[in-house]
Write a protein that holds these residues in place. Structure first.
Motif: not given
Length: 227
Positions: A177, A191, A194-195
């Motif tokens: 991710l 990250l 959203e991830s």
């Protein structure tokens, strides 16, 4: 015309499907038949006691059965573990944008292992106590208690090795991710929001599915007690 004896494929439990999705393997392959797999797992050291448990009267039950858990105690233990999963600060509250929890899987791994230990301890204690209650019941229940103890002895080491793969698969998912680094020599990027949210939800889902998986033997023993 003779009827086909081929058994319909059994869909995998949610926990298996989640681990399969994390590992990006082919979930469509048929797993080995359970009886065939057990034939490889149960050697003569286990087969002899299992045959004895099926053929001979079970041993006498312990004396302290009055304090063994039942439906309510198992439900309370499960609810406490669910709460520990869904309310874990690392999973319930979004970490700061540039904290270690957005860059490194280590905090998530530590939390997963901690929750695994809690699940293992609680379900192991309850399973043994429920067997004690069965052992104090009619002959059929007492025999089931002895068989369950032997099957746990055979399967538990393999089960624990398999369950131990979950944190590693989540770690691989965490790395996939990450956004690609602008500079290969730079520190691994954090990250995105959203991830990170998606990953934390996936980790909660895996933990809850593992909890369901670990409680399946307890539910079977409770069903035997109700019978």
């Amino acid at each position: 015309m003779a009827e086909s004896t081929t058994a319909a494929p059994v869909s995998a439990p949610p926990f298996i499907r989640l681990l399969t999705s994390l590992s990006q393997t082919d979930a469509g392959k048929s797993p080995p038949v359970l009886v065939e797999r057990l034939g490889h797992w149960i050697d003569w050291n286990h087969a002899v006691p299992l045959a004895r448990a099926l053929d001979q009267p079970p041993p006498q039950a312990p004396d302290d059965i009055d304090h063994a858990p039942g439906e309510a105690e198992c439900a309370q233990a499960r609810a406490a573990l669910v709460q520990a999963i869904v309310e874990a600060p690392l999973l319930a509250r979004r970490p700061a944008a540039d904290s270690a929890a957005t860059r490194d899987f280590a905090p998530y791994r530590e939390r997963y292992l901690s929750l695994q230990r809690a699940m293992h301890s609680a379900t192991g204690r309850l399973r043994g106590a429920l067997r004690d209650r069965l052992a104090a019941g009619p002959l059929e229940q007492a025999r089931l208690a002895e068989v369950d103890a032997l099957m746990e002895q055979v399967l538990s080491p393999r089960e624990q090795r398999w369950l131990s793969t979950a944190p590693g698969l989540l770690g691989e998912r965490f790395e996939r991710l990450r956004p690609p680094p602008a500079d290969p020599a730079a520190t691994s990027p954090a990250l995105s929001v959203e991830s990170l949210d998606a990953f934390r939800q996936e980790m909660r889902d895996v933990l809850l599915a593992e909890l369901d998986f670990r409680f399946q033997p307890l539910e079977a023993l409770l069903a035997a007690l109700r019978a």
